[in-house]
Motif scaffolding. Structure first.
Motif, PDB file in Angstrom:
ATOM      1  N   MET A   1      -6.787   4.318  12.845  1.00  0.00           N
ATOM      2  CA  MET A   1      -6.384   4.280  11.436  1.00  0.00           C
ATOM      3  C   MET A   1      -4.909   4.686  11.303  1.00  0.00           C
ATOM      4  SD  MET A   1      -8.051   5.597   8.020  1.00  0.00           S
ATOM      5  CE  MET A   1      -8.622   7.234   8.256  1.00  0.00           C
ATOM      6  N   ILE A   2      -4.219   3.949  10.432  1.00  0.00           N
ATOM      7  CA  ILE A   2      -2.824   4.297  10.139  1.00  0.00           C
ATOM      8  C   ILE A   2      -2.831   5.036   8.798  1.00  0.00           C
ATOM      9  CG2 ILE A   2      -0.522   3.383   9.673  1.00  0.00           C
ATOM     10  CD1 ILE A   2      -1.399   0.805  11.177  1.00  0.00           C
ATOM     11  N   GLU A   3      -2.140   6.175   8.740  1.00  0.00           N
ATOM     12  CA  GLU A   3      -2.086   6.933   7.488  1.00  0.00           C
ATOM     13  C   GLU A   3      -0.656   7.299   7.149  1.00  0.00           C
ATOM     14  OE1 GLU A   3      -5.485   9.880   6.505  1.00  0.00           O
ATOM     15  OE2 GLU A   3      -5.314   9.798   8.688  1.00  0.00           O
ATOM     16  N   ALA A   4      -0.225   6.899   5.958  1.00  0.00           N
ATOM     17  CA  ALA A   4       1.122   7.262   5.491  1.00  0.00           C
ATOM     18  C   ALA A   4       0.979   8.253   4.343  1.00  0.00           C
ATOM     19  CB  ALA A   4       1.862   6.019   5.029  1.00  0.00           C
ATOM     20  N   HIS A   5       1.815   9.280   4.378  1.00  0.00           N
ATOM     21  CA  HIS A   5       1.812  10.281   3.293  1.00  0.00           C
ATOM     22  C   HIS A   5       3.231  10.493   2.806  1.00  0.00           C
ATOM     23  CE1 HIS A   5      -2.331  11.496   3.810  1.00  0.00           C
ATOM     24  NE2 HIS A   5      -2.137  11.476   5.118  1.00  0.00           N
ATOM     25  N   GLY A   6       3.491  10.123   1.586  1.00  0.00           N
ATOM     26  CA  GLY A   6       4.812  10.372   0.981  1.00  0.00           C
ATOM     27  C   GLY A   6       5.953   9.774   1.779  1.00  0.00           C
ATOM     28  N   TYR A  18       9.890   4.445  -0.708  1.00  0.00           N
ATOM     29  CA  TYR A  18       9.854   5.686  -1.480  1.00  0.00           C
ATOM     30  C   TYR A  18       8.425   6.175  -1.719  1.00  0.00           C
ATOM     31  CZ  TYR A  18      10.675   9.041  -5.163  1.00  0.00           C
ATOM     32  OH  TYR A  18      10.699  10.193  -5.905  1.00  0.00           O
ATOM     33  N   ASN A  19       8.122   7.319  -1.156  1.00  0.00           N
ATOM     34  CA  ASN A  19       6.883   8.039  -1.464  1.00  0.00           C
ATOM     35  C   ASN A  19       5.623   7.176  -1.281  1.00  0.00           C
ATOM     36  OD1 ASN A  19       5.557  10.370  -2.188  1.00  0.00           O
ATOM     37  ND2 ASN A  19       5.614   9.914  -4.388  1.00  0.00           N
ATOM     38  N   LEU A  20       5.582   6.453  -0.186  1.00  0.00           N
ATOM     39  CA  LEU A  20       4.433   5.567   0.081  1.00  0.00           C
ATOM     40  C   LEU A  20       3.294   6.355   0.724  1.00  0.00           C
ATOM     41  CD1 LEU A  20       5.367   2.181   1.808  1.00  0.00           C
ATOM     42  CD2 LEU A  20       4.367   2.550  -0.450  1.00  0.00           C
ATOM     43  N   SER A  21       2.128   6.243   0.136  1.00  0.00           N
ATOM     44  CA  SER A  21       0.931   6.835   0.753  1.00  0.00           C
ATOM     45  C   SER A  21      -0.152   5.766   0.799  1.00  0.00           C
ATOM     46  CB  SER A  21       0.432   8.029  -0.062  1.00  0.00           C
ATOM     47  OG  SER A  21       1.411   9.042  -0.068  1.00  0.00           O
ATOM     48  N   PHE A  22      -0.704   5.554   1.956  1.00  0.00           N
ATOM     49  CA  PHE A  22      -1.796   4.576   2.085  1.00  0.00           C
ATOM     50  C   PHE A  22      -2.502   4.781   3.420  1.00  0.00           C
ATOM     51  CE2 PHE A  22       2.048   2.477   3.768  1.00  0.00           C
ATOM     52  CZ  PHE A  22       1.617   2.096   5.030  1.00  0.00           C
ATOM     53  N   GLN A  23      -3.654   4.139   3.539  1.00  0.00           N
ATOM     54  CA  GLN A  23      -4.389   4.153   4.811  1.00  0.00           C
ATOM     55  C   GLN A  23      -4.683   2.716   5.214  1.00  0.00           C
ATOM     56  OE1 GLN A  23      -7.951   6.383   4.010  1.00  0.00           O
ATOM     57  NE2 GLN A  23      -6.973   8.336   4.530  1.00  0.00           N
ATOM     58  N   VAL A  24      -4.574   2.432   6.493  1.00  0.00           N
ATOM     59  CA  VAL A  24      -4.978   1.123   7.021  1.00  0.00           C
ATOM     60  C   VAL A  24      -6.157   1.395   7.954  1.00  0.00           C
ATOM     61  CG1 VAL A  24      -4.270  -0.974   8.219  1.00  0.00           C
ATOM     62  CG2 VAL A  24      -2.567   0.363   6.952  1.00  0.00           C
ATOM     63  N   ILE A  60      -0.814   7.527  13.434  1.00  0.00           N
ATOM     64  CA  ILE A  60      -1.812   6.582  13.959  1.00  0.00           C
ATOM     65  C   ILE A  60      -2.859   7.438  14.652  1.00  0.00           C
ATOM     66  CG2 ILE A  60      -2.212   4.704  15.600  1.00  0.00           C
ATOM     67  CD1 ILE A  60       0.790   3.945  15.158  1.00  0.00           C
ATOM     68  N   GLY A  61      -4.076   7.380  14.144  1.00  0.00           N
ATOM     69  CA  GLY A  61      -5.129   8.244  14.707  1.00  0.00           C
ATOM     70  C   GLY A  61      -4.729   9.712  14.651  1.00  0.00           C
ATOM     71  N   GLY A  62      -4.021  10.094  13.615  1.00  0.00           N
ATOM     72  CA  GLY A  62      -3.668  11.499  13.407  1.00  0.00           C
ATOM     73  C   GLY A  62      -2.385  11.953  14.094  1.00  0.00           C
ATOM     74  N   ARG A  63      -1.751  11.090  14.882  1.00  0.00           N
ATOM     75  CA  ARG A  63      -0.510  11.482  15.569  1.00  0.00           C
ATOM     76  C   ARG A  63       0.623  10.534  15.204  1.00  0.00           C
ATOM     77  NH1 ARG A  63      -2.095  12.995  21.750  1.00  0.00           N
ATOM     78  NH2 ARG A  63      -4.058  14.023  21.309  1.00  0.00           N
ATOM     79  N   THR A  64       1.828  11.031  15.214  1.00  0.00           N
ATOM     80  CA  THR A  64       2.948  10.113  15.008  1.00  0.00           C
ATOM     81  C   THR A  64       3.057   9.242  16.260  1.00  0.00           C
ATOM     82  OG1 THR A  64       4.589  11.551  16.010  1.00  0.00           O
ATOM     83  CG2 THR A  64       4.199  11.833  13.636  1.00  0.00           C
ATOM     84  N   PHE A  65       3.707   8.097  16.123  1.00  0.00           N
ATOM     85  CA  PHE A  65       3.799   7.170  17.250  1.00  0.00           C
ATOM     86  C   PHE A  65       4.361   7.874  18.485  1.00  0.00           C
ATOM     87  CE2 PHE A  65       5.742   3.953  19.895  1.00  0.00           C
ATOM     88  CZ  PHE A  65       4.798   2.935  19.899  1.00  0.00           C
ATOM     89  N   PRO A 146      -4.567  -3.087  22.671  1.00  0.00           N
ATOM     90  CA  PRO A 146      -4.516  -1.899  21.803  1.00  0.00           C
ATOM     91  C   PRO A 146      -5.537  -1.915  20.675  1.00  0.00           C
ATOM     92  CG  PRO A 146      -2.769  -3.408  21.202  1.00  0.00           C
ATOM     93  CD  PRO A 146      -3.483  -4.047  22.352  1.00  0.00           C
ATOM     94  N   HIS A 147      -5.821  -0.719  20.154  1.00  0.00           N
ATOM     95  CA  HIS A 147      -6.763  -0.592  19.037  1.00  0.00           C
ATOM     96  C   HIS A 147      -6.085  -0.809  17.695  1.00  0.00           C
ATOM     97  CE1 HIS A 147     -10.436   0.521  20.989  1.00  0.00           C
ATOM     98  NE2 HIS A 147      -9.730   1.263  21.831  1.00  0.00           N
ATOM     99  N   VAL A 148      -4.768  -0.645  17.699  1.00  0.00           N
ATOM    100  CA  VAL A 148      -4.015  -0.788  16.444  1.00  0.00           C
ATOM    101  C   VAL A 148      -2.972  -1.883  16.632  1.00  0.00           C
ATOM    102  CG1 VAL A 148      -2.459   0.397  14.835  1.00  0.00           C
ATOM    103  CG2 VAL A 148      -4.385   1.636  15.840  1.00  0.00           C
ATOM    104  N   LEU A 149      -2.968  -2.839  15.714  1.00  0.00           N
ATOM    105  CA  LEU A 149      -2.022  -3.963  15.851  1.00  0.00           C
ATOM    106  C   LEU A 149      -1.247  -4.176  14.562  1.00  0.00           C
ATOM    107  CD1 LEU A 149      -4.661  -5.793  17.773  1.00  0.00           C
ATOM    108  CD2 LEU A 149      -2.292  -6.028  18.518  1.00  0.00           C
ATOM    109  N   LEU A 150       0.063  -4.332  14.700  1.00  0.00           N
ATOM    110  CA  LEU A 150       0.923  -4.599  13.553  1.00  0.00           C
ATOM    111  C   LEU A 150       1.614  -5.939  13.768  1.00  0.00           C
ATOM    112  CD1 LEU A 150       0.845  -1.338  13.783  1.00  0.00           C
ATOM    113  CD2 LEU A 150       2.840  -1.455  12.316  1.00  0.00           C
TER     114      LEU A 150
END
Ligand SMILES: Nc1ncnc2c1ncn2[C@@H]1O[C@H](COP(=O)(O)OP(=O)(O)OP(=O)(O)O)[C@@H](O)[C@H]1O
Length: 391
Positions: A1-6, A18-24, A60-65, A146-150
């Motif tokens: 899971m990708i998680e963005a906070h602020g 600016y101040n983007l928060s979301f989950q993928v 990504i999965g709780g850790r920064t890249f 990989p488990h996460v693809l962009l």
């Protein structure tokens, strides 16, 4: 899971995100939409640790890249297919990437086969077409399994067969439980590929919802109604009956009536009671493109001067569903590119513009709940200001 906070990114005075928060989330394809320059690539670059956020964070999965152990085997990305060294052949390019990431070389031939480049693997990538370059970029993204693809604009330059292949590939990857985050400007393609959407405008979040919800929240449904051809009396009778019942009736170029604010069964009952025969009574299903245009119209920074002359520069748009005199539901005379204004609405000459209930989904959405006002207009975000500019 990708998680963005602020998540925020400033380049000097320019605030790109600016101040983007979301989950993928894993297991589905999440589309990433927004007008040119809205910050999609910048966001993807921050997810991949290629740009450092000015504020907030994305994990990504709780850790920064950068904190990910062996990131190349956990995250794959297609950002800019043109960035591939053109002097190397495709296979060698992938072999180099594989060696750097500790991936066995047999995987290179596997991914060349997956993307359909097995026959040109030993050709210089400099001679590749745009579509072949995209395929090579996708092969590189898949290399580490990989488990996460962009994917940033993965179908750019692909032929119809290639577009279909990418669509099926994205869906397959998601069905395998992977997290698939894909940006695109091709709405018809996104409508068929994505399950969920994140839409940004001027670097800010505008929508984070399923594709079906997005369409129903940002579009106006209407019925297409046709009376017997050449029978003007029947047509006029229906128009006045529907108008009296609170419908907004507009004339379409092909002679059909576009009826909003009443559900289909009610239109049918009213026509029956007025002894008017109907040759057609069909629901109009809004497309993702229509819904997207409606939501982002005020957040577009780059527009042709010709579009500006025809009214597409308008920034403060009325609420979705706002019907202008002249039958132009996009307000202020603005229509999405490619759409022509229709005839004037019936029974409203000189009347103030009316506002159907917006925000509810489906046909029943045309009835504002008793005592409630229509939903307030969705306004586009203005360009975020950089606090440092005011110092
Ligand atoms: N390295 C940089 N330096 C300065 N400004 C930048 C930089 N990278 C991006 N920007 C600016 O940030 C904004 C967002 O750009 P970005 O490329 O992220 O948008 P995008 O949504 O990916 O656009 P497109 O759909 O056209 O690819 C733009 O105004 C762009 O000019």
């Amino acid at each position: 899971m990708i998680e963005a906070h602020g998540l925020t990114k400033r380049y000097g005075a320019k605030t790109a995100v600016y101040n983007l928060s979301f989950q993928v989330r894993p297991g589905s394809v999440t589309g990433f939409l927004g007008p040119n320059g809205s910050g999609k690539s910048t966001t993807m670059r921050m997810i991949l640790g290629l740009d450092a956020p000015s504020a907030g964070q994305v994990t990504i999965g709780g850790r920064t890249f950068r904190q990910l152990p062996n990131a190349a085997r956990q995250v794959g990305a297609l950002l800019d297919a043109k960035s591939i060294h053109g002097g190397r052949n495709a296979r060698n390019h992938l072999l180099t990437l594989a060696q750097l990431a500790g991936i066995p070389s047999r995987r290179v031939d596997e991914v060349l086969g997956v993307v359909g480049l097995q026959d040109v693997g030993r050709k210089r990538s400099g001679g590749f077409s745009l579509g072949m370059g995209q395929r090579l970029g996708i092969a590189a993204a898949l290399l580490g399994d990989p488990h996460v693809l962009l994917f940033d604009e993965p179908v750019n330059g692909l032929d119809p067969e290639g577009i279909l292949w990418v669509r099926n590939l994205m869906k397959k990857l998601a069905a395998e439980g992977r997290t698939v985050f894909v940006s695109s400007h091709l709405m018809s393609e996104m409508a068929q590929t994505a399950d969920h959407l994140i839409v940004i405008g001027r670097g800010q979040l505008m929508a984070d919802t399923s594709v079906s919800e997005f369409i129903s929240q940002n579009s106006v449904d209407f019925a297409r109604v046709r009376t017997p051809e050449g029978d003007q009396q029947q047509r006029e009778k229906l128009v006045s009956t529907l108008g009296e019942a609170g419908a907004l009736v507009e004339s379409e170029e092909d002679g059909a009536l576009k009826v909003s604010r009443l559900p289909l069964p009610r239109i049918s009952d009213l026509a029956h009671a007025a002894d008017v025969r109907l040759w057609e009574l069909s629901p109009h299903q809004a497309s993702l493109e229509e819904a997207y245009m409606r939501l982002t119209q005020g957040a577009v920074d780059y527009r042709s001067t010709e579009d500006q002359r025809s009214g597409l520069q308008q920034v403060a748009q009325p609420a979705p569903g706002y019907a202008q005199q002249g039958g132009m539901p996009y307000g202020n005379g603005a229509l999405p590119p490619g759409q022509q204004p229709m005839g004037a609405p019936y029974g409203h000459a000189g009347a103030p513009p009316q506002q159907p209930y917006a925000g509810a989904s489906g046909w029943q959405g045309y009835y504002p709940p008793q005592g409630q006002q229509p939903a307030p207009p969705q306004t586009a975000p203005s360009a975020p200001t950089n606090p440092e500019d005011h110092r």
